[in-house]
Enzyme design. Sequence first.
Site, PDB file in Angstrom:
ATOM      1  N   GLY A 260      87.135  70.695  43.980  1.00 10.22           N
ATOM      2  CA  GLY A 260      87.117  69.347  43.422  1.00 10.22           C
ATOM      3  C   GLY A 260      88.171  69.170  42.344  1.00 10.22           C
ATOM      4  O   GLY A 260      89.049  68.316  42.467  1.00 10.22           O
ATOM      5  N   ASP A 261      88.116  70.011  41.293  1.00 11.22           N
ATOM      6  CA  ASP A 261      89.097  69.884  40.211  1.00 11.22           C
ATOM      7  C   ASP A 261      89.750  71.230  39.924  1.00 11.22           C
ATOM      8  O   ASP A 261      90.055  71.567  38.795  1.00 11.22           O
ATOM      9  CB  ASP A 261      88.417  69.327  38.955  1.00 11.22           C
TER      10      ASP A 261
END
Lengths: 362, 196
Positions: A260-261
């Site tokens: 995701g990040d």
Amino acid sequence: MMDGGTLRPEPTVPPPALDRLMPMHLWLDPGGRVLSAGSTLAKVIALPPVVADEVPARLFDLFDLRRPGGVADMERLRAASGHRLYLVARAPGQPAFRAVAAGLPDGGVLMNLSFGIGIVEAVRRHGLTEADFAPTELAVEMLYLVEAKSAVMEELRQLNRRLQGAKSEAEERALTDTLTGLRNRRAFDQALDRVLNQMQVQARAEADPAGFSLMHLDLDFFKQVNDSHGHAAGDQVLVAVAQVLRRETRAADTVARVGGDEFILLMPGLTDRARLCAIADRIIAGVGRPVIYGGAECRVSASIGVTVAEAGIRHDAARLLADTDSALYAAKKAGRGCAILSGRGEMIPPTACPPGEAGDRR
Amino acid sequence: MHGLINRAIQNFLRDTYGGSLWVGVVRHAALDFDTFEPMLSYDPALTDRVIGAATALLSRPRETLLEDLGTYLVSHPNVEALRRLLRFGGIGFADFLHSLEELPGRGRLAVPDLDLPALDLSETGPDSFCLRCRSVLPGAGHVMVGLLRAMADDYGALVLLDHEGEEDGAEIIAIRLLARDFAEGRRFDLALARGA
């Protein structure tokens, strides 16, 4: 048992009928002189018309009988009756023919010629039409097939080209992170495998080996951006981070979004710690700049774990990734927005970087 | 239906009415791809849906659209290869007519799984013929009418063609050959020039 001398007449074929049936025949007298030639053959070898009061052309002056060998006179030609003959017209640039000969009762020979496999070239060169072939001949079907085959081959070639294009596109898509356009986890794993393999090959070849580095980057406060400004804002931040990473890396580096990040950078040939620190700091500075989305300021920072894979040592992918991971964990623990270098097991905070290259760390 | 036939219909619609019509046909016929691959096989129902979509979007009767398709197959420069293959059928238009029954066989010589309409030609009088056409594609007879008209032009012959409807599952086409050498006709060399 003769019944009054009424001998059954030998069937004779007048030349026009012969020409209709065999437009590529040659009718030879016992001396090998051409008594009649089919109109198509005459056209192709430019044979002057057979005229009654002129000395006719002779077969062996017109043609070189190539195979079977030794057929150089009428006696041997008669002996070769029924066999397949190969002959070439003596005039330059003429096509090859195949032929069959049949001995006649008067000592003459009747031959029928065809173009064989060279038919397309012969038809093209002499502008032959369907009327030049006997209606029973498959010559035109052969030409039809050659063209039909070429047309089908062309379709297949184009199909293959389209499939090839679609395949590369699909492969590219399978290795790309759609949101940021960076490489994805799969692409990163392949790149890491490739660089490790290369190091082994170089080691075996005793070539000048090159090491590489891994940088594992995790965004701080990303969840807060998502929670307070929505996922679209989060996406915008990720795209901005991707831009920073692209800007601070070289074309040969692999920059992948792996979660995701989370991002991983693979930098072949780069093992210099001072340079790595400088790059990490520039990335931290770039990522720290706020992203404006829908009038709101979205702020994240980057924590980075760095591992250097020195040349000359056998590395294991899982071990390298674990090292990078613990360096990242240490960076997070050290207060976020900083980079930790994990070299030979020990953690080196980026404060150890040469002065002036540390950038605006927070 | 063979991809070659579907692709021919697609090219006809594109070359005649433009790319945007084809985009509309793809949507209207609910195809889940945007182009037919000539060397693959497709469900015959797709062909019918494509023709149905085109007639709806163009507001043209199915018969005239199919006839235009037949004309296109012979006369459009993009399908010159097909015109040439058809011209191998005979020296003159009458010869060509007599070779029509061989057409499915000729097609299979080139592409073994190509199913062309079964054609049956009978002479009904001097220079009058009746062609029976059986195909999985309803209206294939209209394609034949367009194709025969264009081939007659190609040979320089003058013909009268009439689609007389259906009888025992075959479409009937009446052909009257009014003049064999009415006009010059288009040139046909048995062998293509090199590099052509």
